[in-house]
Design a protein around this motif. Structure first.
Motif, PDB file in Angstrom:
ATOM      1  N   ILE A 137       3.541   3.935  12.370  1.00 53.57           N
ATOM      2  CA  ILE A 137       3.141   3.179  13.555  1.00 53.57           C
ATOM      3  C   ILE A 137       2.283   4.042  14.474  1.00 53.57           C
ATOM      4  N   GLU A 138       2.714   5.274  14.682  1.00 57.95           N
ATOM      5  CA  GLU A 138       1.959   6.169  15.569  1.00 57.95           C
ATOM      6  C   GLU A 138       0.573   6.457  15.008  1.00 57.95           C
ATOM      7  N   ALA A 139       0.502   6.676  13.680  1.00 58.86           N
ATOM      8  CA  ALA A 139      -0.786   7.006  13.066  1.00 58.86           C
ATOM      9  C   ALA A 139      -1.758   5.829  13.140  1.00 58.86           C
ATOM     10  N   LEU A 140      -1.253   4.599  13.019  1.00 60.66           N
ATOM     11  CA  LEU A 140      -2.129   3.431  12.985  1.00 60.66           C
ATOM     12  C   LEU A 140      -2.479   2.898  14.365  1.00 60.66           C
ATOM     13  N   THR A 141      -1.648   3.184  15.367  1.00 59.48           N
ATOM     14  CA  THR A 141      -1.910   2.651  16.715  1.00 59.48           C
ATOM     15  C   THR A 141      -2.466   3.689  17.679  1.00 59.48           C
ATOM     16  N   GLY A 142      -2.242   4.965  17.397  1.00 64.64           N
ATOM     17  CA  GLY A 142      -2.630   5.995  18.350  1.00 64.64           C
ATOM     18  C   GLY A 142      -1.696   6.092  19.535  1.00 64.64           C
ATOM     19  N   GLN A 143      -0.585   5.361  19.502  1.00 65.21           N
ATOM     20  CA  GLN A 143       0.419   5.402  20.558  1.00 65.21           C
ATOM     21  C   GLN A 143       1.671   6.120  20.055  1.00 65.21           C
ATOM     22  N   THR A 144       2.525   6.518  20.993  1.00 64.51           N
ATOM     23  CA  THR A 144       3.844   6.963  20.575  1.00 64.51           C
ATOM     24  C   THR A 144       4.615   5.759  20.042  1.00 64.51           C
ATOM     25  N   PHE A 145       5.621   6.008  19.241  1.00 68.83           N
ATOM     26  CA  PHE A 145       6.435   4.910  18.726  1.00 68.83           C
ATOM     27  C   PHE A 145       7.001   4.086  19.876  1.00 68.83           C
ATOM     28  N   GLU A 146       7.540   4.768  20.883  1.00 68.99           N
ATOM     29  CA  GLU A 146       8.162   4.068  22.006  1.00 68.99           C
ATOM     30  C   GLU A 146       7.160   3.175  22.723  1.00 68.99           C
ATOM     31  N   ASP A 147       5.954   3.686  22.988  1.00 72.40           N
ATOM     32  CA  ASP A 147       4.944   2.887  23.689  1.00 72.40           C
ATOM     33  C   ASP A 147       4.493   1.698  22.849  1.00 72.40           C
ATOM     34  N   ALA A 148       4.367   1.899  21.544  1.00 75.04           N
ATOM     35  CA  ALA A 148       3.933   0.809  20.675  1.00 75.04           C
ATOM     36  C   ALA A 148       4.969  -0.308  20.649  1.00 75.04           C
ATOM     37  N   VAL A 149       6.247   0.044  20.549  1.00 75.92           N
ATOM     38  CA  VAL A 149       7.296  -0.977  20.511  1.00 75.92           C
ATOM     39  C   VAL A 149       7.385  -1.699  21.852  1.00 75.92           C
ATOM     40  N   ARG A 150       7.224  -0.961  22.924  1.00 73.88           N
ATOM     41  CA  ARG A 150       7.265  -1.609  24.251  1.00 73.88           C
ATOM     42  C   ARG A 150       6.119  -2.610  24.420  1.00 73.88           C
ATOM     43  N   SER A 151       4.918  -2.180  24.141  1.00 75.80           N
ATOM     44  CA  SER A 151       3.759  -3.035  24.409  1.00 75.80           C
ATOM     45  C   SER A 151       3.682  -4.204  23.434  1.00 75.80           C
ATOM     46  N   ASP A 180       0.842  -1.201   0.000  1.00 79.14           N
ATOM     47  CA  ASP A 180       0.000   0.000   0.000  1.00 79.14           C
ATOM     48  C   ASP A 180       0.873   1.245   0.000  1.00 79.14           C
ATOM     49  N   PRO A 181       0.425   2.303  -0.691  1.00 78.70           N
ATOM     50  CA  PRO A 181       1.166   3.567  -0.628  1.00 78.70           C
ATOM     51  C   PRO A 181       1.082   4.178   0.765  1.00 78.70           C
ATOM     52  N   VAL A 182       2.220   4.613   1.272  1.00 80.25           N
ATOM     53  CA  VAL A 182       2.272   5.154   2.628  1.00 80.25           C
ATOM     54  C   VAL A 182       1.513   6.474   2.718  1.00 80.25           C
ATOM     55  N   VAL A 183       1.454   7.200   1.614  1.00 78.49           N
ATOM     56  CA  VAL A 183       0.781   8.498   1.626  1.00 78.49           C
ATOM     57  C   VAL A 183      -0.706   8.348   1.949  1.00 78.49           C
ATOM     58  N   SER A 184      -1.256   7.151   1.784  1.00 81.33           N
ATOM     59  CA  SER A 184      -2.671   6.940   2.114  1.00 81.33           C
ATOM     60  C   SER A 184      -2.933   7.080   3.605  1.00 81.33           C
ATOM     61  N   VAL A 185      -1.890   6.874   4.419  1.00 82.17           N
ATOM     62  CA  VAL A 185      -2.004   7.041   5.871  1.00 82.17           C
ATOM     63  C   VAL A 185      -1.321   8.319   6.328  1.00 82.17           C
ATOM     64  N   LEU A 186      -0.234   8.679   5.653  1.00 80.87           N
ATOM     65  CA  LEU A 186       0.536   9.868   6.021  1.00 80.87           C
ATOM     66  C   LEU A 186       0.504  10.855   4.857  1.00 80.87           C
ATOM     67  N   PRO A 187      -0.536  11.650   4.747  1.00 83.46           N
ATOM     68  CA  PRO A 187      -0.650  12.570   3.603  1.00 83.46           C
ATOM     69  C   PRO A 187       0.465  13.602   3.535  1.00 83.46           C
ATOM     70  N   ASP A 188       1.184  13.836   4.640  1.00 78.82           N
ATOM     71  CA  ASP A 188       2.305  14.786   4.613  1.00 78.82           C
ATOM     72  C   ASP A 188       3.371  14.366   3.617  1.00 78.82           C
ATOM     73  N   LEU A 189       3.424  13.073   3.263  1.00 75.84           N
ATOM     74  CA  LEU A 189       4.426  12.622   2.307  1.00 75.84           C
ATOM     75  C   LEU A 189       4.246  13.252   0.932  1.00 75.84           C
ATOM     76  N   ALA A 190       3.087  13.812   0.668  1.00 77.84           N
ATOM     77  CA  ALA A 190       2.851  14.440  -0.630  1.00 77.84           C
ATOM     78  C   ALA A 190       3.829  15.569  -0.905  1.00 77.84           C
ATOM     79  N   VAL A 191       4.443  16.132   0.156  1.00 74.61           N
ATOM     80  CA  VAL A 191       5.406  17.206  -0.028  1.00 74.61           C
ATOM     81  C   VAL A 191       6.618  16.728  -0.826  1.00 74.61           C
ATOM     82  N   LEU A 192       6.839  15.413  -0.884  1.00 71.72           N
ATOM     83  CA  LEU A 192       7.987  14.874  -1.609  1.00 71.72           C
ATOM     84  C   LEU A 192       7.852  15.030  -3.117  1.00 71.72           C
ATOM     85  N   GLY A 193       6.646  15.302  -3.595  1.00 70.62           N
ATOM     86  CA  GLY A 193       6.475  15.510  -5.028  1.00 70.62           C
ATOM     87  C   GLY A 193       5.827  14.335  -5.728  1.00 70.62           C
TER      88      GLY A 193
END
Length: 436
Positions: free
Chosen positions: A162-176, A87-100
């Motif tokens: 990871i943060e966008a899909l889990t609603g957690q910080t990266f650190e918390d998601a990796v820990r849990s 899947d294209p990552v921009v579908s979850v992270l629209p900020d990637l569109a800045v890359l062109g």
């Protein structure tokens, strides 16, 4: 490797021999197998000028050894159906569109195996938006999916995914999702000023063959945590994590990933260009080492030039070699070769019949620049770690290798136009020729 052979390994002796020829501060090594047998050994000190010895409780910076852990959490989200590998990552992270225009073609798989074309970065940016804007200004190093070019930027994006899909910080998601399930207790994402007293200090070369206290790599802040900017752990906990990641199971036998996706994680996705010295290709989050073709599904990852982990799901073995000095990767390779009784892989030597004009010039990536010059009939290349020049050794065709001291790397040239190569692949990254 079964319990008997693992138990017979003279790990202290291996560390002593691995240190020969290297400026060593401190190191800690752990061997672990799927049956729970563990072997540990340490050498040196936490920091030069302080007698406190490195030991099994010492935590070291893992650097990019963090990336396989990030990859496992991403693949867990794939297994849960929250996103697909292609899947294209921009579908979850629209900020990637800045890359062109190429942004919409970048997939999760490409980020995991470093084929996104995103330029590498390792600087202190305040936000993902600032990092992406810098990447847009630098331009892609290749088209998405075209070629392998290692990029920390891509793993920062995966962390935000990871943060966008889990609603957690990266650190918390990796820990849990990973650390807590594996039983890891030493791991910390704390900034340098908050590290415990058991943390090893970094060291750098003093220019005269010795070491002095200093950062092993430039500090980047929490943004680069998913790429390896902040994680510290003991060698034993690192080995536990690595073994769980390659077997797909926690120590209690519970699955971390479905078998099919676990197999995909260890499958080579892209072959590295040229005549590789260390890694013949890259899987999802893992390097595939040379010299083990058809022997096992072993994978590895390095952390800067100070750490190395090796894992073999078929033998059920993980090896973590953590150090606090810049030649730790080569030290770690010596340890792994000795433990597994592997021969040393020497670079092939070509006939040297090359036209220097084909290669001489300036090459740049956002992370570093390299110059190639002709000097007294020899090709010389700039060491990006020190700025000094070393010999460029011919392997065959447009493939060479260079010894940068802390790193021996392949150097391969591409896209010859007008009798001159337009791109170079070195230190796992693609560089573009810069016209004078």
């Amino acid at each position: 490797m079964g319990n008997t052979k693992l138990g017979a390994v003279d790990l202290d002796g291996i560390l002593d021999r691995a240190a020969v020829g290297h400026a060593v501060a401190g190191a800690s090594v752990c061997l672990l197998d799927a049956q729970g047998m563990i072997r540990r050994a340490s050498t040196g000190v936490l920091r030069l000028g302080d007698p406190e010895p490195a030991g099994p409780g010492t935590i070291f910076p893992l650097g990019s050894v963090t990336k396989p852990f990030t990859a496992v959490v991403v693949c867990q989200l794939v297994a849960e159906g929250r996103i697909g590998l292609d899947d294209p990552v921009v579908s979850v992270l629209p900020d990637l569109a800045v890359l062109g225009p190429t942004a919409g073609s970048i997939t999760v798989r490409m980020l995991l195996c470093h084929t996104s074309g995103l330029p590498d970065a390792w600087e202190r940016y305040s936000s993902l938006w600032e990092l992406l804007a810098a990447a847009r200004e630098a331009g892609p190093v290749a088209d998405p999916g075209e070629v392998f070019s290692y990029t920390n930027t891509g793993y920062v994006v995966l962390g935000r995914l990871i943060e966008a899909l889990t609603g957690q910080t990266f650190e918390d998601a990796v820990r849990s999702r990973l650390f807590d399930r594996v039983g890891v207790t030493s791991a910390t994402f704390a900034p340098p000023r908050r590290l415990p007293a058991t943390a090893a200090s970094g060291h750098v070369t003093d220019g005269a063959g010795g070491l002095i206290r200093g950062d092993l790599w430039p500090p980047t802040g929490g943004l680069f945590g998913p790429a390896g900017g902040t994680l510290h752990a003991t060698a034993a906990d690192t080995a536990r994590l690595v073994l769980a990641c390659v077997t797909g199971r926690d120590p209690h036998g519970q699955a971390l990933l479905p078998a099919g996706l676990q197999h995909e994680m260890l499958t080579e996705q892209i072959t590295l260009p040229g005549l590789p010295l260390h890694y013949r290709g890259w899987a999802l989050g893992w390097g595939v080492p040379v010299g083990l073709d058809g022997v096992s599904r072993a994978v590895q990852h390095i952390g800067g030039t100070s750490a190395l982990v090796h894992a073999d799901p078929d033998r059920g073995v993980a090896i973590a070699v953590l150090t606090n000095f810049p030649e730790g990767w080569e030290f770690g390779r010596n340890v792994v070769r000795a433990v597994l009784d592997l021969p040393e892989e020497l670079p092939p030597i070509g006939d040297g019949a090359v036209d220097p004009r084909r290669y001489v010039g300036e090459y740049r990536s956002p992370a570093f620049g390299i110059s190639v010059r002709e000097e007294n009939g020899r090709l010389r290349i700039t060491n990006p770690l020190t700025g000094s020049d070393v010999d460029l050794h011919h392997q065959g065709g447009d493939a060479f290798w260079a010894d940068f001291g802390e790193l021996v790397t392949e150097v391969t040239f591409f896209d010859v136009a007008g009798g001159r190569a337009q791109r170079m692949h070195s230190a796992l990254r693609m560089l573009q020729r810069v016209e004078a």
